[in-house]
Design a protein around this motif. Structure first.
Motif, PDB file in Angstrom:
ATOM      1  N   ALA A 102      21.432  54.426  18.723  1.00 22.24           N
ATOM      2  CA  ALA A 102      20.098  55.018  18.722  1.00 22.24           C
ATOM      3  C   ALA A 102      20.115  56.445  18.178  1.00 22.24           C
ATOM      4  N   LEU A 103      21.139  57.214  18.547  1.00 24.51           N
ATOM      5  CA  LEU A 103      21.214  58.601  18.096  1.00 24.51           C
ATOM      6  C   LEU A 103      21.494  58.713  16.603  1.00 24.51           C
ATOM      7  N   ILE A 104      22.361  57.872  16.101  1.00 27.58           N
ATOM      8  CA  ILE A 104      22.686  57.923  14.671  1.00 27.58           C
ATOM      9  C   ILE A 104      21.430  57.730  13.818  1.00 27.58           C
ATOM     10  N   LYS A 105      20.473  56.975  14.325  1.00 29.56           N
ATOM     11  CA  LYS A 105      19.233  56.730  13.578  1.00 29.56           C
ATOM     12  C   LYS A 105      18.358  57.976  13.465  1.00 29.56           C
ATOM     13  N   ILE A 106      18.475  58.906  14.419  1.00 32.65           N
ATOM     14  CA  ILE A 106      17.596  60.079  14.381  1.00 32.65           C
ATOM     15  C   ILE A 106      18.338  61.382  14.077  1.00 32.65           C
ATOM     16  N   LEU A 107      19.667  61.393  14.170  1.00 36.12           N
ATOM     17  CA  LEU A 107      20.440  62.583  13.829  1.00 36.12           C
ATOM     18  C   LEU A 107      20.385  62.840  12.323  1.00 36.12           C
ATOM     19  N   PRO A 108      20.655  64.077  11.886  1.00 36.37           N
ATOM     20  CA  PRO A 108      20.790  64.322  10.439  1.00 36.37           C
ATOM     21  C   PRO A 108      21.720  63.297   9.806  1.00 36.37           C
ATOM     22  N   GLU A 109      21.394  62.890   8.583  1.00 36.64           N
ATOM     23  CA  GLU A 109      22.008  61.698   7.987  1.00 36.64           C
ATOM     24  C   GLU A 109      23.511  61.789   7.788  1.00 36.64           C
ATOM     25  N   ASN A 110      24.096  62.973   7.827  1.00 38.51           N
ATOM     26  CA  ASN A 110      25.543  63.072   7.593  1.00 38.51           C
ATOM     27  C   ASN A 110      26.369  62.886   8.865  1.00 38.51           C
ATOM     28  N   GLN A 111      25.725  62.773  10.019  1.00 39.86           N
ATOM     29  CA  GLN A 111      26.470  62.637  11.285  1.00 39.86           C
ATOM     30  C   GLN A 111      26.898  61.180  11.486  1.00 39.86           C
ATOM     31  N   GLN A 112      28.160  60.991  11.878  1.00 36.25           N
ATOM     32  CA  GLN A 112      28.701  59.632  11.999  1.00 36.25           C
ATOM     33  C   GLN A 112      29.439  59.347  13.305  1.00 36.25           C
TER      34      GLN A 112
END
Length: 431
Positions: A102-112
């Motif tokens: 869920a977080l990866i969908k809303i975090l800045p796109e470079n966060q993995q």
């Protein structure tokens, strides 16, 4: 048979407190009294005598969806029946996995990648360790960190080292890691900052730069511009300096976007999260990073791993609370409420900004602050007088020196916010 009354239980909570408890950010000799809060609901706190207080700072920016939010309580209650706690080293569980997705969908796109901990200070501590060990693992000796003047990143040693508020750090400064400070960017100083940085980076010993994006919370909600910060971040990336965004305070909708970093073109390598992450229900910290950072630790050599761990890392109940909070954040109701609060702040600012006792005002998202046109100590008598005025009028605000700020829950009503505004206006008559 007559029931005996427990003499201890019959004492007021605030009196029993004095026997054993040591409170944070408190000099008990000069401030011996603690207000006992018995319950909370929505945007309101209730003390042990039943008096109500509007929580104008969401209990240090945590309970952004209101106290005892039914959606969050339901999700955590369900999780309590399934799995309460398990070691996260060598194990995993669905709440942590679902939260990461869920977080990866809303975090800045470079966060993995996501690394769990317990609170905001540990989240920044881990970000600092990631930056330092990243260069160690890649064969470079870089031991200097950059940070903004007047930044605040927590109370553990690494976090204190990069913080610039001596009122918190004074006794410990001889023990800090190597940190150099730069001013926050303005239109007037950005060219000088970039020139000085270019010269400084030639030494090739700067490992990382930690910053509160756009708003410095503990420095009294000081706001700096996105364009200048973006230029600083871009320059640092050119020199392979890892950028660490401390979004412990700014994260999860407070600036009008999901994250303050969403206002900035150049995205951080590392992001530190806590506070509203779990909606104020339970403690949790998160440090997220790019694939590039993670790969520097991915090795056949055990010593290149990030050997940092907490007993309650990725606690399933905390993960369930965080997942429920992320769900709420994305609802139309909460997003509409955020826009409403922003509009209310603008209307209040138009009324108050020209008051003869108001120096400057500023707003970003749901964060609003005004500086009184008067000098006072951060924790001095006049500040205490203001705090008492707010509490006597049923409003919980914590002035930072001569700065009065609002950071209320997203679910606050217009009537409740109007009471906060009127109480601030009346406070201007007592200073």
């Amino acid at each position: 048979m007559k029931r005996l009354t427990d003499p201890v239980a019959s004492e007021k909570i605030s009196e029993r407190d004095k026997k054993h408890l040591w409170h944070p950010l408190t000099q008990h000799k000069t401030h011996p009294e603690m207000l006992a809060i018995a319950k909370a609901k929505g945007a309101v706190l209730f003390d042990e005598d039943g008096k109500e207080y509007i929580d104008g700072i969401a209990s240090w920016y945590t309970c952004m969806y209101g106290h005892c939010n039914p959606h969050i309580l339901k999700k955590v209650g369900e999780q309590m029946q399934q799995l309460d706690q398990v070691v996260f080293s060598g194990f995993t569980h669905e709440p942590a996995v679902k939260l990461s997705e869920a977080l990866i969908k809303i975090l800045p796109e470079n966060q993995q990648k996501l690394f769990f901990s317990d609170n905001g200070s540990t989240a920044t501590e881990i970000g600092i360790k990631m930056a330092l060990q990243y260069h160690f693992n890649t064969g470079e000796k870089r031991n200097v960190l950059l940070a903004f003047e007047e930044g605040f990143h927590g109370d553990t040693f690494g976090a204190m080292s990069v913080s610039g508020l001596s009122v918190y750090n004074g006794p410990f400064e001889d023990f800090f890691i190597s940190v150099e400070r730069i001013p926050v960017p303005t239109e007037e100083n950005i060219v000088d900052i970039l020139t000085q940085l270019k010269n400084r980076l030639e030494q090739n010993d700067v490992a990382g730069f930690i910053y509160e994006p756009l708003v410095q919370g503990a420095a009294a909600m000081k706001v700096h511009e996105a364009n200048g910060l973006d230029q600083i971040l871009a320059l640092l990336k050119e020199h392979n300096v890892l950028t660490i965004a401390d979004e412990v305070m700014t994260g999860f909708g407070k600036t009008g976007k999901y994250f303050a970093s969403d206002h900035i073109t150049t995205k951080p390598d590392i992001i530190c999260l806590s506070k509203a992450l779990t909606a104020g229900l339970v403690p949790m910290g998160l440090t997220t990073c790019t694939e590039k950072v993670y790969k520097a630790f991915y090795s056949d050599e055990i010593a290149k791993g990030l050997f940092h761990g907490h007993t309650y890392t990725a606690n399933p109940l905390a993960c369930a609370a965080a997942l429920a909070a992320v769900e709420l954040l994305q609802t139309k109701e909460i997003q509409d409420n955020i826009q409403n609060i922003m509009q209310w702040h603008q209307e209040f600012d138009a009324k108050i900004k020209d008051h003869p006792k108001v120096g400057t005002t500023r707003q970003l998202g749901v964060i609003y602050a005004l500086d009184l046109d008067i000098q006072m100590e951060r924790y001095g008598n006049l500040r205490d007088k203001l705090f008492k005025h707010f509490m006597d009028n049923g409003v919980f605000l914590r002035p930072l020196g001569n700065t009065i700020y609002i950071l209320a829950p997203f679910i606050i009503s217009k009537e409740q916010m109007e009471k906060i505004y009127l109480t601030i206006q009346s406070a201007l008559e007592i200073v």
